[in-house]
Design a protein around this motif. Structure first.
Motif, short mmCIF file in Angstrom:
data_model
loop_
_atom_site.label_atom_id
_atom_site.label_comp_id
_atom_site.label_asym_id
_atom_site.label_seq_id
_atom_site.Cartn_x
_atom_site.Cartn_y
_atom_site.Cartn_z
N ARG A 153 36.01 42.96 39.32
CA ARG A 153 35.80 42.44 37.96
C ARG A 153 34.72 43.22 37.22
O ARG A 153 34.86 43.52 36.03
N LYS A 154 33.63 43.56 37.90
CA LYS A 154 32.58 44.34 37.24
C LYS A 154 33.08 45.73 36.86
O LYS A 154 32.73 46.27 35.80
N SER A 155 33.91 46.32 37.72
CA SER A 155 34.48 47.64 37.40
C SER A 155 35.41 47.57 36.20
O SER A 155 35.42 48.48 35.37
N VAL A 156 36.18 46.49 36.11
CA VAL A 156 37.05 46.30 34.95
C VAL A 156 36.22 46.13 33.68
O VAL A 156 36.54 46.69 32.63
N GLU A 157 35.15 45.36 33.76
CA GLU A 157 34.26 45.19 32.60
C GLU A 157 33.71 46.53 32.13
O GLU A 157 33.67 46.82 30.93
N ASP A 158 33.29 47.37 33.10
CA ASP A 158 32.77 48.69 32.74
C ASP A 158 33.85 49.55 32.09
O ASP A 158 33.60 50.26 31.12
N PHE A 159 35.06 49.48 32.63
CA PHE A 159 36.18 50.26 32.11
C PHE A 159 36.49 49.86 30.67
O PHE A 159 36.62 50.72 29.78
N MET A 160 36.60 48.56 30.43
CA MET A 160 36.92 48.11 29.07
C MET A 160 35.75 48.35 28.13
O MET A 160 35.94 48.68 26.95
N GLY A 161 34.51 48.20 28.66
CA GLY A 161 33.35 48.46 27.82
C GLY A 161 33.24 49.90 27.39
O GLY A 161 32.62 50.21 26.37
N ALA A 162 33.84 50.80 28.18
CA ALA A 162 33.83 52.22 27.84
C ALA A 162 35.02 52.62 26.98
O ALA A 162 35.27 53.81 26.77
N GLY A 163 35.77 51.63 26.50
CA GLY A 163 36.89 51.92 25.61
C GLY A 163 38.25 51.89 26.26
O GLY A 163 39.26 52.22 25.61
N GLY A 164 38.32 51.52 27.53
CA GLY A 164 39.61 51.43 28.21
C GLY A 164 40.43 50.25 27.71
O GLY A 164 39.89 49.30 27.12
N GLY A 165 41.74 50.29 27.98
CA GLY A 165 42.61 49.21 27.56
C GLY A 165 42.34 47.91 28.31
O GLY A 165 41.66 47.90 29.34
N TYR A 166 42.91 46.83 27.79
CA TYR A 166 42.67 45.51 28.38
C TYR A 166 43.27 45.42 29.78
O TYR A 166 44.40 45.86 30.04
N VAL A 167 42.50 44.84 30.70
CA VAL A 167 42.94 44.62 32.08
C VAL A 167 42.61 43.19 32.46
O VAL A 167 41.48 42.72 32.27
N ASP A 168 43.59 42.49 33.01
CA ASP A 168 43.39 41.13 33.50
C ASP A 168 43.35 41.16 35.02
O ASP A 168 44.23 41.76 35.66
N VAL A 169 42.34 40.52 35.61
CA VAL A 169 42.21 40.43 37.06
C VAL A 169 42.25 38.97 37.46
O VAL A 169 41.50 38.15 36.93
N HIS A 170 43.14 38.65 38.39
CA HIS A 170 43.29 37.27 38.82
C HIS A 170 43.34 37.19 40.33
O HIS A 170 44.15 37.86 40.97
N ASP A 171 42.43 36.41 40.91
CA ASP A 171 42.42 36.20 42.36
C ASP A 171 43.51 35.20 42.71
O ASP A 171 43.45 34.03 42.33
N VAL A 172 44.52 35.65 43.46
CA VAL A 172 45.65 34.78 43.83
C VAL A 172 45.68 34.53 45.33
O VAL A 172 46.72 34.17 45.88
N THR A 173 44.54 34.70 45.97
CA THR A 173 44.47 34.57 47.43
C THR A 173 45.03 33.25 47.92
O THR A 173 45.81 33.20 48.89
N THR A 174 44.66 32.15 47.29
CA THR A 174 45.08 30.83 47.77
C THR A 174 46.47 30.44 47.28
O THR A 174 46.97 29.38 47.65
N GLN A 175 47.11 31.28 46.48
CA GLN A 175 48.46 30.97 46.00
C GLN A 175 49.55 31.55 46.89
O GLN A 175 50.69 31.09 46.84
N TRP A 176 49.19 32.56 47.68
CA TRP A 176 50.18 33.25 48.49
C TRP A 176 49.80 33.18 49.96
O TRP A 176 48.70 33.59 50.35
N GLY A 177 50.72 32.67 50.77
CA GLY A 177 50.57 32.79 52.21
C GLY A 177 51.16 34.11 52.66
O GLY A 177 51.95 34.74 51.94
N VAL A 178 50.78 34.55 53.87
CA VAL A 178 51.31 35.82 54.40
C VAL A 178 51.61 35.64 55.89
O VAL A 178 50.75 35.22 56.66
N PHE A 179 52.84 35.98 56.27
CA PHE A 179 53.19 36.14 57.67
C PHE A 179 53.55 37.60 57.89
O PHE A 179 54.22 38.22 57.05
N ALA A 180 53.12 38.16 59.00
CA ALA A 180 53.52 39.51 59.37
C ALA A 180 54.43 39.40 60.58
O ALA A 180 54.08 38.79 61.59
#
Length: 834
Positions: free
Chosen positions: A578-605
Motif C-alpha cells: 500500500r505504501k508503494s502504491v501511494e508513492d507511485f500515485m503520488g509521483a504521477g502514476g495512474g490509479y491503483v486499487d489494492v485489496h487484501d482478499v486473504t480471508t475471502q479465498w481458501g487454498v488447497f494444493a
C-alpha cells in the motif's frame, strides 16, 4: 527547548536512550529524547541487568551480541562505569534433551561468532564448588557476558548521546501525534509532581519531528491508542528476590574464588547471581499475570507489585538444592515489577504499520540485553534505509489487525512462563488457540491433523493417528527426529509417488487492479509481468536491492492481478504494497486499487503424479479428459474451472516439485470442496499432507522460502534466482542490487548426518576448521534418503560437489553442495502431461 528536530525518541529507558545515542552516532545531529518522568523510571530501574547472549532468533542473537560488545566500550567514551560484571553465563542442563537444546543454541551462536565452551558436572564443581552438580548432565558456558547495572548503563548511554548533541528532556509526556504529510507534530505536556504523583500541567508545546521513535515500554498500549494502531506489547509481572549474605559464599570469595557466573538452571525455571556476598534469585514461573492491558495508571511510577512468594516456592526450593549454602540466608529485598512481553517473546522493532516515519521499539522482555543492539540496528534502518542484518523477524507488522488486547495479554503470559521450557524447533504453544480457523479445520482435526499456528491461522503441520490423545503433538516433539517424523515422511513419500492434499489457506492474497496497476507492478517487481491467464514468480526489492517480498503474480486481466505471498507475512506485505502504491500515485502514476482478499479465498494444493487423476473425477467441463492436460492447462498458467459445484481459480504450480495445482476457492465453499476432493482421492490413495512434509519437498527442488533463504540481507541474485530477474527493465532496487554484487551464494546440500536427527536450518557451515556460512532451512529428503538443507556460503564454495560440514549435536557432519533442484532438475514431473 527545541520545537523542531530531525528525530524525536519517546521514552527514556535503556532502549530509548540507546536509540538516541546511535542515531547521533550515525550522523543525525538534531535528535531529541523525551522522558515523561526520570531516565530509567520504567522497567529499566528494577531490571536484573542480565546480558544473555543466547536466543533462537538469528536477528536477536546479533542484537544481543552487539550490546555485550558495545557496553564494554562506554566507559572509555563517556568516563562513566556502566557496571558491567563480565562473569559469564552458565546454562546448566539436568536432562539430555536440555543438552540437545543447548547444542542447537551453540551452533546458532557460531553463525554469529559468539564464543562458548562445554562444561561437565565435574568441571563445574571444580570451578564453583558451592554449586550442586550431582544431578546435572552438563552446561554451556559463555565467558564474554554477565550482568550490568541497568541505571548505570542507561546513564552512560545518555551521557554519550548528550556528548553527540542529543537533547534529553525529562518530565515531558507525548500526548498526541499528528502527521502533516511531511513531518510529525507531537503535542507534549509538562509533567509535575503533585502529592507524590506525576500529573500533567497546563504547559504544552508542539514538537515537529521528521521521524518519531516510540520506546514507551510499559506505556505501549497508550502509545498504540494515540497512533491508532495495535501494539501487542503488554507487561507481565516478574519477580526476583535478593538474599542476605551467605557465609559460605563470603568464605569462598575470601579464599580467592572468582565471582560466580550468572547461573541459569533452566529446568528449575530460575537464574541466580551473586549480589554483595549474597544471591539474587529470579524466576519465570507459571501464573504470572499480565498487567496494564489498557494502560498504566497515572499513579504508577517507579512502583512495584506485592511479592507473591507462594507462586515461586518451587523455584526457591530448587535454588536451595542447587546452592545448598544459601538455605540459611534470609530475604533482604524483593522486586515484583512489570516487564513488557510480546506473544513470541521477540521485541517489535521497525516501521509502524500504516504510518510514515513512525518507528516502534516496544515489547522488550530482555530490554537491557537488547538495548544497545536495538539502537544500533534501528539507527541503520532509519538513517540508511536498511540494517545490515534482516530485521523482518522483529518487524511490528508480524501481527495483523486480527490481534486483540486479550490475545496479546494471554499470549504474553504464556511467553513469560515459557522462558525456560524446552524450546523445541517444532514447538507449538497452546494459548489462545484455535483462533483463526479455515472452515475445513474440524474435518482436518478429525483426520488426525496436528496443527501449527501461522499468523494466527491453524494450519496442519502433519497428520498423526486420528485417535491420538490431545497431548500427542507435544509428546512428539524433539530436538532430533520427533514422534511426528514418521508421519511427515509418509506424507512426503505420498506426494512423490502418488498424490497428497495440502491446506494452504493461510497464504496472503492481494488483488491489485486499476489503470495504473500494470505500470506499478512492472516497476515494483523485478521479473517480467505474465501475460493474461499466466503466472510468474517475482520479487519486490528494498531500496538496497535485497529481497523485500516474494510474490506469485497471476494476471487476471490487462490491469488486474492476483498476488499470492507468504501466509506468515500478511500485514507486513500489505503495508509495503500500500505504501508503494501511494508513492507511485503520488509521483504521477495512474490509479491503483489494492485489496487484501486473504480471508475471502481458501487454498488447497493437490500434488503428485496422480493429482490430475483425482481432479478429473470431479471437474465439470465439456471435455473433462482434456481440460487439465498440458495443451489447455499448461504449467505456470491459471484457469477458472469448476470442481463439482465449486468455482475454482486453479493455478498450475506446485511448491513440492510434482505435478499439481493450487485450488483457490471461495472460503464459504471450502467444506464442500474438501469433501469432494477427499472422496475423489480415496480411489487413488490420496494422503492428507501437512506443512512439514511440504517444507522437506520444496528443499529437494531448491525452492527458496521467504523468511529463511529470502530476506532483506540478500539479493535475488545472491539467492540464485537470476532467472526471475529481468535486467532489461527498470525496477525498484535494481541499481542497488547490481552494485552490491555477490557477497554470498544460496546453495542446497545433502547431508550425511546422525541417524536420529536432521538439521533445522539454524546451523553453522564449515569448510575444514573455518566457518564459511550457515543453514537457513533443513530437513529430510525422501528422494535421496539423506538429510537436506539450504543456506548461504562464500561464493567460491557454491560449487556443485564441494564438500562442507554442518555443525549438529556438537559435531561436524559431512555435507555436499548439490546442483540446484537436485530432485528432477529438468522439471519433467511438474510438466507431466496426461
Amino acid at each position: 527547548m527545541k520545537t523542531q528536530v530531525k528525530a524525536l525518541v519517546v521514552g527514556g529507558g535503556a532502549v530509548g536512550t540507546s536509540i538516541a545515542y546511535h542515531l547521533a552516532r550515525a550522523g543525525w545531529d538534531d535528535v531529541m529524547l523525551l522522558e515523561r518522568d526520570e531516565l530509567t523510571s520504567g522497567s529499566t530501574w528494577h531490571a536484573a541487568g542480565l546480558l544473555p547472549l543466547f536466543n533462537m532468533s538469528y536477528a536477536t542473537t546479533h542484537i544481543h551480541d552487539y550490546s555485550v560488545r558495545f557496553y564494554k566500550t562506554l566507559e572509555a567514551e563517556t568516563g562513566l562505569n556502566a557496571g558491567f560484571a563480565v562473569v559469564g553465563n552458565l546454562r546448566m542442563a539436568q536432562t539430555q534433551e536440555r543438552m540437545d537444546e543447548y547444542m542447537l543454541y551453540a551452533s546458532t551462536a557460531e553463525t554469529v561468532g559468539i564464543p562458548y565452551e562445554w562444561l561437565t558436572p565435574e568441571e563445574i564443581k571444580a570451578r564453583w564448588p558451592l554449586i550442586e552438580t550431582a544431578d546435572l548432565k552438563g552446561a554451556l558456558y559463555h565467558n564474554t557476558d554477565g550482568y550490568i547495572n541497568p541505571a548505570d548503563v542507561t546513564q552512560a548511554m545518555a551521557k554519550g548521546a548528550r556528548q553527540r548533541g542529543v537533547a534529553i528532556e525529562r518530565k515531558w509526556q507525548a500526548d498526541g501525534f499528528h502527521w502533516t504529510g511531511q513531518a510529525w507534530e507531537v503535542t507534549c505536556t509538562k509533567m509535575v509532581e503533585r502529592g507524590g504523583n506525576l500529573v500533567p500541567s497546563d504547559e504544552q508545546i508542539v514538537i515537529t519531528a521528521e521521524h518519531v521513535v516510540t520506546a514507551s515500554g510499559n506505556h505501549a498500549q497508550r502509545t498504540a491508542r494515540m497512533l491508532g494502531i495495535k501494539i501487542p506489547a503488554i507487561p507481565v509481572e516478574h519477580q526476583f528476590i535478593v538474599m542476605d549474605q551467605d557465609p559460605a559464599l563470603l568464605a569462598y570469595r575470601r579464599d580467592g574464588g572468582a565471582e560466580h557466573p550468572v547461573i541459569r538452571d533452566a529446568d528449575a525455571q530460575s537464574y541466580v547471581r551473586e549480589e554483595r556476598g549474597g544471591w539474587i534469585l529470579g524466576v519465570y514461573e507459571k501464573g504470572a499475570p499480565a498487567r496494564f492491558e489498557y494502560g498504566v495508571p497515572e499513579s504508577f511510577r517507579a512502583d512495584l507489585f506485592p511479592l507473591d512468594l507462594e507462586r515461586i516456592e518451587a523455584q526457591y526450593m530448587a535454588m536451595i538444592h542447587r546452592i545448598p549454602s544459601c538455605e540459611e540466608s534470609g530475604l533482604k529485598d524483593d522486586f515484583n515489577g512489570p516487564i513488557c512481553y510480546t506473544p513470541d517473546g521477540n521485541p517489535l522493532v521497525g516501521p509502524a504499520p500504516g504510518l510514515r516515519n513512525m518507528w516502534l521499539a516496544e515489547g522488550f522482555s530482555f530490554g537491557i540485553t537488547a538495548a544497545g543492539g536495538t539502537g544500533y540496528y534501528l539507527a541503520q534502518m532509519m538513517v540508511n534505509g536498511e540494517a545490515e542484518i534482516d530485521m523482518a523477524s522483529l518487524d511490528p507488522k508480524r501481527y495483523g489487525d486480527w490481534m486483540t488486547t486479550e490475545y496479546a495479554a494471554r499470549k504474553n503470559e504464556e511467553c513469560y512462563d515459557h522462558v525456560y521450557i524446552l524450546h523445541h524447533p517444532d514447538e507449538e504453544r497452546p494459548a489462545c488457540r484455535p483462533l483463526r480457523t479455515a472452515p475445513a479445520y474440524d474435518r482436518q482435526k478429525a483426520a488426525g491433523a496436528q496443527f501449527g499456528q501461522v499468523n494466527g491461522w491453524e494450519r496442519p503441520n502433519y497428520y498423526g493417528p486420528p485417535d491420538a490423545p490431545g497431548s500427542f503433538d507435544h509428546d512428539a516433539r524433539s530436538f532430533r527426529r520427533g514422534g511426528w517424523w514418521e508421519y511427515a515422511k509418509a506424507e512426503a513419500e505420498a506426494i512423490r509417488n502418488g498424490v497428497g492434499l495440502i491446506d494452504a489457506t493461510a497464504f496472503t492474497k492481494h488483488l491489485v487492479r486499476g489503470p495504473g496497476a500494470t505500470a506499478f507492478l512492472d516497476r515494483f517487481t523485478c521479473n517480467a509481468l505474465p501475460k493474461v491467464g499466466r503466472i510468474n514468480l517475482t520479487y519486490a526489492l528494498t531500496g538496497h536491492g535485497t529481497t523485500r517480498t516474494e510474490y506469485t503474480i497471476v494476471r487476471l486481466g490487462e490491469n488486474e492481478y492476483y498476488l499470492v505471498s507468504a501466509g506468515a507475512w500478511t500485514a507486513y506485505d500489505a503495508d509495503f504494497l500500500r505504501k508503494s502504491v501511494e508513492d507511485f500515485m503520488g509521483a504521477g502514476g495512474g490509479y491503483v486499487d489494492v485489496h487484501d482478499v486473504t480471508t475471502q479465498w481458501g487454498v488447497f494444493a493437490i500434488a503428485g503424479p496422480k493429482s490430475r487423476d483425482v481432479l478429473r473425477e470431479i471437474v465439470k467441463d465439456a471435455a473433462p479428459e482434456t481440460v487439465l492436460g498440458n495443451k489447455r492447462f499448461p504449467w505456470l498458467s491459471m484457469r477458472n474451472i469448476e470442481l463439482g459445484m465449486c468455482p475454482v481459480r486453479a493455478i498450475r504450480v506446485a511448491y513440492t516439485g510434482e505435478l499439481g495445482w493450487e485450488l483457490h476457492h471461495p472460503i464459504e465453499m471450502q467444506n464442500y470442496l474438501w469433501d469432494q476432493l477427499v472422496a475423489a482421492g480415496a480411489g487413488h490413495g490420496m494422503k492428507l499432507v501437512g506443512a512439514r512434509a511440504q517444507n522437506w519437498l520444496r528443499q529437494e527442488k531448491s525452492y527458496r522460502a521467504f523468511g529463511t533463504e529470502l530476506g532483506r540481507d540478500a539479493t535475488p541474485l545472491e539467492a540464485g534466482l537470476d532467472r526471475f530477474v529481468d535486467l532489461s527493465k527498470d525496477f525498484h532496487g535494481k541499481e542497488a542490487m547490481t552494485a552490491l554484487g555477490i557477497r554470498s551464494r544460496c546453495v542446497t546440500l545433502l547431508i550425511d548426518g546422525p541417524g536420529d536427527a536432521d538439521p533445522w536450518g539454524r546451523e553453522a557451515l564449515y569448510g575444514g576448521e573455518t566457518k564459511v556460512g550457515r543453514l537457513t532451512s533443513g530437513g529430510y529428503s525422501v528422494a535421496f534418503g539423506r538429510s537436506i538443507g539450504m543456506g548461504y556460503v562464500r561464493p567460491d564454495l557454491a560449487v556443485t560437489g564441494r564438500k562442507l560440514q554442518v555443525k549438529m549435536l556438537n559435531r561436524l557432519w559431512q555435507a555436499e553442495v548439490v546442483e540446484d533442484s537436485p530432485y528432477d532438475p529438468g522439471n519433467a514431473a511438474i510438466r507431466m502431461d496426461g
